[in-house]
Design a protein around this motif. Structure first.
Motif, PDB file in Angstrom:
ATOM      1  N   THR A 174     -48.813 -53.658 -26.060  1.00 11.84           N
ATOM      2  CA  THR A 174     -48.461 -54.377 -27.094  1.00 11.84           C
ATOM      3  C   THR A 174     -48.134 -55.850 -26.830  1.00 11.84           C
ATOM      4  O   THR A 174     -48.447 -56.891 -27.314  1.00 11.84           O
ATOM      5  N   GLN A 206     -49.811 -59.335 -27.407  1.00 17.55           N
ATOM      6  CA  GLN A 206     -48.911 -60.474 -28.164  1.00 17.55           C
ATOM      7  C   GLN A 206     -49.080 -61.783 -27.132  1.00 17.55           C
ATOM      8  O   GLN A 206     -49.043 -62.967 -27.909  1.00 17.55           O
ATOM      9  N   ASP A 218     -54.450 -57.746 -34.677  1.00 18.65           N
ATOM     10  CA  ASP A 218     -53.757 -57.546 -35.828  1.00 18.65           C
ATOM     11  C   ASP A 218     -52.345 -57.029 -35.023  1.00 18.65           C
ATOM     12  O   ASP A 218     -52.192 -55.843 -35.239  1.00 18.65           O
ATOM     13  N   LYS A 278     -47.812 -57.654 -34.369  1.00 16.72           N
ATOM     14  CA  LYS A 278     -46.615 -58.420 -34.629  1.00 16.72           C
ATOM     15  C   LYS A 278     -46.622 -59.552 -34.045  1.00 16.72           C
ATOM     16  O   LYS A 278     -47.019 -59.792 -32.767  1.00 16.72           O
TER      17      LYS A 278
END
Length: 89
Positions: free
Chosen positions: A36, A40, A69, A71
């Motif tokens: 993740t 990012q 997609d 955060k």
């Protein structure tokens, strides 16, 4: 079976990533968090590249387009902070 290389215990479920600069071993329980964060970072690079293209009058291209997609990066550069950094340079 687990092995030890250079003092590092590596289990079959660990993620091992290597390139010309070295190797990193990510324990299984951290893989999702590491992936993740890596995504990012990549998305943030594209976002900042887009801001730079805008400031330089360069048309945006595929290198500035988001692919995932996720955060937003927790420390994403804002247009205002970019302008401030450019003024200092």
């Amino acid at each position: 079976m687990p092995v030890e290389i250079g003092g590092q215990l590596i289990r079959p479920s660990d993620l091992v990533v290597a390139d010309g600069d070295g190797v990193i071993v990510v324990p299984e329980h951290l893989i999702d968090d590491v992936l993740t964060y890596a995504i990012q970072e990549s998305e943030n690079d594209k976002y900042v590249r887009g801001l730079m293209f805008d400031r330089l009058g360069i048309p945006r291209n595929a290198s500035t387009e988001s692919v995932f997609d996720v955060k937003p990066h927790p420390y994403a550069l804002t247009p205002e902070r970019l302008d401030e950094r450019l003024r200092r340079a």
